[in-house]
Write an enzyme that holds these catalytic residues in place. Structure first.
Site, mmCIF file in Angstrom:
data_model
loop_
_atom_site.group_PDB
_atom_site.id
_atom_site.type_symbol
_atom_site.label_atom_id
_atom_site.label_comp_id
_atom_site.label_asym_id
_atom_site.label_seq_id
_atom_site.Cartn_x
_atom_site.Cartn_y
_atom_site.Cartn_z
ATOM 1 N N LYS A 183 0.861 -1.196 0.000
ATOM 2 C CA LYS A 183 0.000 0.000 0.000
ATOM 3 C C LYS A 183 0.887 1.232 0.000
ATOM 4 O O LYS A 183 1.348 1.691 1.056
ATOM 5 C CB LYS A 183 -0.890 -0.038 1.254
ATOM 6 C CG LYS A 183 -2.210 0.685 1.171
ATOM 7 C CD LYS A 183 -2.175 2.120 0.726
ATOM 8 C CE LYS A 183 -1.748 3.098 1.797
ATOM 9 N NZ LYS A 183 -1.739 4.525 1.306
ATOM 10 N N SER A 236 4.196 8.711 9.515
ATOM 11 C CA SER A 236 4.258 9.667 10.624
ATOM 12 C C SER A 236 3.887 8.995 11.944
ATOM 13 O O SER A 236 3.188 7.968 11.974
ATOM 14 C CB SER A 236 3.300 10.822 10.346
ATOM 15 O OG SER A 236 1.979 10.329 10.316
ATOM 16 N N GLU A 257 7.953 2.224 11.664
ATOM 17 C CA GLU A 257 9.114 3.074 11.365
ATOM 18 C C GLU A 257 8.575 4.499 11.232
ATOM 19 O O GLU A 257 7.944 4.830 10.222
ATOM 20 C CB GLU A 257 9.757 2.643 10.036
ATOM 21 C CG GLU A 257 10.390 1.278 10.069
ATOM 22 C CD GLU A 257 11.722 1.263 10.795
ATOM 23 O OE1 GLU A 257 12.314 2.339 10.999
ATOM 24 O OE2 GLU A 257 12.159 0.172 11.166
ATOM 25 N N CYS A 292 13.435 10.868 7.240
ATOM 26 C CA CYS A 292 13.127 10.732 8.666
ATOM 27 C C CYS A 292 14.345 10.873 9.564
ATOM 28 O O CYS A 292 14.225 11.292 10.703
ATOM 29 C CB CYS A 292 12.479 9.377 8.898
ATOM 30 S SG CYS A 292 13.469 8.035 8.224
ATOM 31 N N GLU A 396 8.528 17.439 13.864
ATOM 32 C CA GLU A 396 9.171 17.091 12.602
ATOM 33 C C GLU A 396 8.670 18.042 11.519
ATOM 34 O O GLU A 396 7.497 18.026 11.161
ATOM 35 C CB GLU A 396 8.784 15.647 12.259
ATOM 36 C CG GLU A 396 9.641 15.046 11.207
ATOM 37 C CD GLU A 396 9.211 13.639 10.856
ATOM 38 O OE1 GLU A 396 7.993 13.359 10.833
ATOM 39 O OE2 GLU A 396 10.089 12.818 10.577
HETATM 40 P P1 NAD Z 1 1.609 9.440 6.819
HETATM 41 O O1 NAD Z 1 1.647 8.843 8.180
HETATM 42 O O2 NAD Z 1 0.691 10.561 6.556
HETATM 43 O O3 NAD Z 1 1.249 8.319 5.727
HETATM 44 C C1 NAD Z 1 2.001 7.138 5.607
HETATM 45 C C2 NAD Z 1 1.144 6.079 4.938
HETATM 46 O O4 NAD Z 1 0.039 5.749 5.775
HETATM 47 C C3 NAD Z 1 0.566 6.497 3.599
HETATM 48 O O5 NAD Z 1 0.593 5.399 2.722
HETATM 49 C C4 NAD Z 1 -0.872 6.869 3.962
HETATM 50 O O6 NAD Z 1 -1.751 6.755 2.862
HETATM 51 C C5 NAD Z 1 -1.176 5.841 5.030
HETATM 52 N N1 NAD Z 1 -2.249 6.183 5.959
HETATM 53 C C6 NAD Z 1 -2.638 7.418 6.356
HETATM 54 N N2 NAD Z 1 -3.642 7.313 7.259
HETATM 55 C C7 NAD Z 1 -3.890 5.997 7.425
HETATM 56 C C8 NAD Z 1 -4.812 5.260 8.218
HETATM 57 N N3 NAD Z 1 -5.694 5.865 9.026
HETATM 58 N N4 NAD Z 1 -4.779 3.914 8.150
HETATM 59 C C9 NAD Z 1 -3.901 3.288 7.340
HETATM 60 N N5 NAD Z 1 -3.019 3.942 6.547
HETATM 61 C C10 NAD Z 1 -2.998 5.281 6.602
HETATM 62 O O7 NAD Z 1 3.134 9.829 6.480
HETATM 63 P P2 NAD Z 1 3.690 10.582 5.185
HETATM 64 O O8 NAD Z 1 3.374 12.029 5.298
HETATM 65 O O9 NAD Z 1 3.316 9.835 3.967
HETATM 66 O O10 NAD Z 1 5.276 10.357 5.371
HETATM 67 C C11 NAD Z 1 6.112 11.163 6.116
HETATM 68 C C12 NAD Z 1 6.417 10.520 7.465
HETATM 69 O O11 NAD Z 1 7.062 9.269 7.282
HETATM 70 C C13 NAD Z 1 7.375 11.351 8.289
HETATM 71 O O12 NAD Z 1 6.904 11.402 9.613
HETATM 72 C C14 NAD Z 1 8.679 10.555 8.225
HETATM 73 O O13 NAD Z 1 9.549 10.760 9.300
HETATM 74 C C15 NAD Z 1 8.172 9.162 8.178
HETATM 75 N N6 NAD Z 1 9.194 8.257 7.660
HETATM 76 C C16 NAD Z 1 9.805 7.367 8.515
HETATM 77 C C17 NAD Z 1 10.808 6.526 8.053
HETATM 78 C C18 NAD Z 1 11.486 5.521 8.957
HETATM 79 O O14 NAD Z 1 12.077 4.576 8.449
HETATM 80 N N7 NAD Z 1 11.444 5.690 10.281
HETATM 81 C C19 NAD Z 1 11.188 6.575 6.700
HETATM 82 C C20 NAD Z 1 10.561 7.487 5.865
HETATM 83 C C21 NAD Z 1 9.563 8.321 6.345
#
Ligand code: NAD
Length: 497
Positions: A183, A236, A257, A292, A396
């Site tokens: 996904k 996030s 993560e 991240c 962040e």
């Molecule tokens: P996000 O949490 O908004 O979305 C991440 C994913 O979750 C997307 O595919 C989104 O469609 C899905 N999603 C959103 N709401 C959901 C729900 N209620 N149920 C199931 N799935 C849902 O994050 P983003 O804005 O896409 O990405 C940025 C974040 O990712 C930052 O916080 C960054 O630090 C983090 N990140 C972490 C790592 C790591 O390895 N620790 C790596 C890359 C990015």
């Protein structure tokens, strides 16, 4: 009309790959280029009904299909073909990353030179791993401990580094014998279409890899689905906490993560020029802060604060900014308008809370290859006079915004580094290895480097505190896709595997 960009030619932009077949999409998504705001692709999107189909196909593959019951060597054979198919599309993966997120094409091409690497790695590893061990018990009987696949995995990824973050999940999950529902984020789904082409080309058993590009609603349906045994999530902290609680309510496994607000502690023995040579990149400026693990809090002694701030700001001003596809560009836009608005909001909040901008804070004046007024651009921005209580120090930003915080002694530097809800990464700049080691052991984060930002997917990566649970990478990465079973027998069978 479904269509894909000329640099990422998709076989089926109109299709979802489920159960080893392309299925016509019931919904569509327009993807916007952050470099010029033009719609670059129109691709299939999944609904909750498509999610149900994908989970059913994955369940069938896991419960009845050959995949989990194959020998490790057979699975490894498929995975090496999968790796080769991804590698053959390396240019398309790099272009997709750049197109969707604004990462400069030169950085993308370097970072994704081998998109099959993790699949080859886990193919080799699973052939070597001893998944079953036989133990003699005190009573003369035997206990056989078997590591088994966790089941059907929902692999949910964010928009910023789509194909690599999926590989960190799908490769170990496939190696263990799991079936996957991939996904991607709605803003960067193209990589999953390329994955599906490779799965089709190599004849991966139906249902082992399925993809459902979709937004929040259908994604929420996926993680709540009783057919999912495990959610492997990158994104996030807020979404991660929600998904972890959804999973916990039915004891589905989850690993997380999440975000970071990592600190670099600069000690006085390091020359400033040596520090900025790697710290500006470690702060993620060239990737527009869209990572991240970047070192977005710089902790420096009060007496050297101005010297370091001047050198850091000078490096920031040198960065060539523009359209992500321009080869001379070192920093592109941020991935979407929503992200730009969020970053500008943090910059305003930083100013309002009393921090001072040394450089940046607005839209860059000179942009290479960008139509007038277009694109989601923000200048590399350095704040000083930041305190650890300010929003720009605690939250962040996910943009090219660095907070510099002054300390009076090293104990205070360690306290400031740890005074964060996150615990993903960290660094210390010093020439003293013993001191670096001592500080590394004091910092509550899952990763730490001396003199830079190091990362290697052959070793575990993950967070303490709000930065998540579980680890990805290397042999440790298999644990997230493993259940452990103990079988008691008077005598072990002739062959265990
Ligand atoms: P996000 O949490 O908004 O979305 C991440 C994913 O979750 C997307 O595919 C989104 O469609 C899905 N999603 C959103 N709401 C959901 C729900 N209620 N149920 C199931 N799935 C849902 O994050 P983003 O804005 O896409 O990405 C940025 C974040 O990712 C930052 O916080 C960054 O630090 C983090 N990140 C972490 C790592 C790591 O390895 N620790 C790596 C890359 C990015």
């Amino acid at each position: 009309m479904f269509e894909s960009h000329e640099r990422v030619r998709l076989r089926r932009p109109d299709g979802l790959y489920i159960g080893g077949q392309w299925r016509e999409a019931s919904a569509a998504a327009d993807l916007v280029s952050p470099s010029d705001e033009a719609v670059h692709s129109r691709v299939a999107a999944a609904t909750a009904a498509d999610v149900d189909r994908a989970v059913a196909a994955a369940r069938q593959a896991f419960d009845e299909g050959p995949w989990p019951r194959m020998s490790a060597a057979e699975r490894a054979g498929y995975m090496r073909k999968f790796a080769a198919g991804l590698r053959a599309r390396a240019d398309a993966f790099a272009a997709a990353w750049s197109l969707q997120t604004g990462i400069p094409i030169t950085i993308a091409a370097h970072g994704l030179a081998d998109p099959g690497r993790m699949y080859d790695y886990y193919a080799d590893l699973i052939e070597r791993e001893n998944l079953v061990t036989v133990h003699r018990r005190d009573n003369g009987g035997h206990a056989i401990v078997a590591r088994e696949p966790v089941g059907v995995v929902a692999a949910v990824t964010p928009w910023n580094h789509p194909s690599h973050l999926m590989a960190l999940k799908a490769a170990p999950a496939m190696a263990m014998g799991c079936a996957i529902v991939g996904k991607p984020a709605p803003e960067s789904p193209l990589d999953m279409f390329l994955y599906a082409e490779v799965a089709e080309d190599i004849g991966l058993p139906p249902g082992v890899f399925n993809m459902v590009p979709c937004g929040r609603e259908a994604s929420d349906h996926l993680v709540r689905h009783p057919g999912i045994d495990k959610v492997s999530f990158t994104g996030s902290a807020a979404t991660g906490a929600h998904i972890a609680s959804v999973c916990a309510s039915r004891m589905a496994r989850s690993s997380m993560e999440l975000g970071g607000k990592s600190a670099a502690i600069v000690l006085d023995d390091m020359p400033v020029e040596t520090v900025v040579a790697t710290l500006v990149d470690g702060g993620g400026v060239r990737m527009c802060g869209q990572g991240c693990a970047f070192l977005t809090r710089v902790l420096v002694s009060r007496k050297r604060r101005d010297e370091l701030a001047d050198a850091y700001a000078a490096k920031m001003r040198e960065v060539v900014i523009g359209h992500a596809f321009e080869p001379s560009v070192q920093m592109g836009p941020v991935a979407m308008r929503r992200q730009l608005d969020k970053i500008m909001g943090y910059i305003e909040q930083g100013k309002a809370q009393g921090a001072r901008i040394v450089t940046g804070g607005g839209r860059p004046d000179h942009l290479v290859g960008v139509p007038e007024g277009k694109g989601f651009f923000v200048e590399p921005t350095l704040f000083v006079d930041v305190t650890n209580e300010m929003a720009i120090a605690r939250e962040e930003v996910f943009g090219p915004v660095i907070s510099m915080i002054a300390w009076d002694d090293e104990a205070e530097a360690i306290r400031l580094a740890n005074d964060s809800p996150y615990g993903l990464n960290g660094a210390v700049y010093t020439q003293d290895a013993d001191k670096a080691w001592a500080i590394a052991r004091r910092i509550r984060s899952g990763n730490f480097s001396q003199n830079g930002l190091e990362h290697d997917s052959m070793f575990p990566f993950g967070g303490y505190k709000l930065s998540g649970t579980g680890r990805e990478g290397g042999p440790w990465g298999l644990d997230a896709y493993t259940e452990i079973k103990t079988i008691y027998m008077p005598h072990p069978p002739a062959a265990v595997a």
